[in-house]
Design a protein around this motif. Sequence first.
Motif, PDB file in Angstrom:
ATOM      1  N   ALA A  51       0.925  -1.122   0.060  1.00 21.72           N
ATOM      2  CA  ALA A  51       0.131   0.051   0.010  1.00 21.72           C
ATOM      3  C   ALA A  51       0.973   1.213  -0.019  1.00 21.72           C
ATOM      4  O   ALA A  51       0.660   2.166  -0.660  1.00 21.72           O
TER       5      ALA A  51
ATOM      6  N   ASP B 259       2.538   1.748  -3.258  1.00 20.68           N
ATOM      7  CA  ASP B 259       1.626   2.490  -4.094  1.00 20.68           C
ATOM      8  C   ASP B 259       1.421   4.085  -4.079  1.00 20.68           C
ATOM      9  O   ASP B 259       1.378   4.887  -5.045  1.00 20.68           O
ATOM     10  N   LEU B 260       1.488   4.397  -2.769  1.00 20.95           N
ATOM     11  CA  LEU B 260       1.292   5.732  -2.233  1.00 20.95           C
ATOM     12  C   LEU B 260       2.465   6.583  -2.789  1.00 20.95           C
ATOM     13  O   LEU B 260       2.362   7.619  -3.332  1.00 20.95           O
TER      14      LEU B 260
ATOM     15  N   HIS C 191      -5.166   5.615  -0.262  1.00 15.58           N
ATOM     16  CA  HIS C 191      -4.850   4.235  -0.566  1.00 15.58           C
ATOM     17  C   HIS C 191      -4.944   3.802   0.371  1.00 15.58           C
ATOM     18  O   HIS C 191      -4.954   2.197   0.559  1.00 15.58           O
TER      19      HIS C 191
END
Length: 278
Positions: free
Chosen positions: A93, A96-97, A202
Amino acid sequence: MAHMRWHLEDMDFSRIDTARLRDRDDLFLLVCSASFIESGSSIYTRNLVDYFADDAEISEWLIDHWEPEELQHGRALKAYVQHVWPEFNWDCAYADLVAEYAKLCTADALEPTRGQEMVARCIVEMGTTTYYQALNAVCDEPVLRDLTWRIRTDEVQHYKHFYHYFLQYQQQENLHRLQVIAVLWHRVAELRQSDADIALRHAVAWRFRDSKQPPTFDAMSKQVYALIRPEYPMQLAVRMALKPLQLNASLQRRAERPLAAIARLLLLNERFNIGSSR
């Protein structure tokens, strides 16, 4: 490395009362999104260090104090998330951020003068101080309350340092009050559309990644907002935001309450966000 007020090793995560939190999506999102923002400190610290490269006092404080403490906040909050919600894939996660966040975190986001950037830093620290104070108030799990107050105390000290450096550059640059007001207005407005919005988005996406009917981002942000709004210390936020204006003490005291009421309507009308880190 300079002395830190506390260390991650001081926290005993085995004492966490996980039963109080396992089903609390709202608290998960508040803690997780904060862990993302704090963990990204190294990204925007580089911009500040470069901006103040020839000011040894400030650049050394940023490298030896501010960045290590911010990164420790991130590690502690991540450890808390992983202890209470071990099924959550924090690393993916966060990756991705960062892919999205790093594109926004550029030197162009800094203010045009160093004195004005210090005003912006004060607003950022105001946002984080009041966020952790509010989070501390809405949670009843002892370890999280301890952790959020430790972080809140660090953020207050960061604010004091940035304000001290602002006073130095205010004299050097002969900053006028209107220039300070312009930065305050710009940065306070950003609190509603900050990089924290990215972190929360996210956190929501990965929290409900495998759900057959995942809730919408708007629905979850409203739930988070409903939890934290009653405890948000708006008068403290206004006091910290006004300080760089160096108003007469009596005038500031009279202004704080009505401005806090107006700010609550304007800034918290839709959703609450932790202050932008950029």
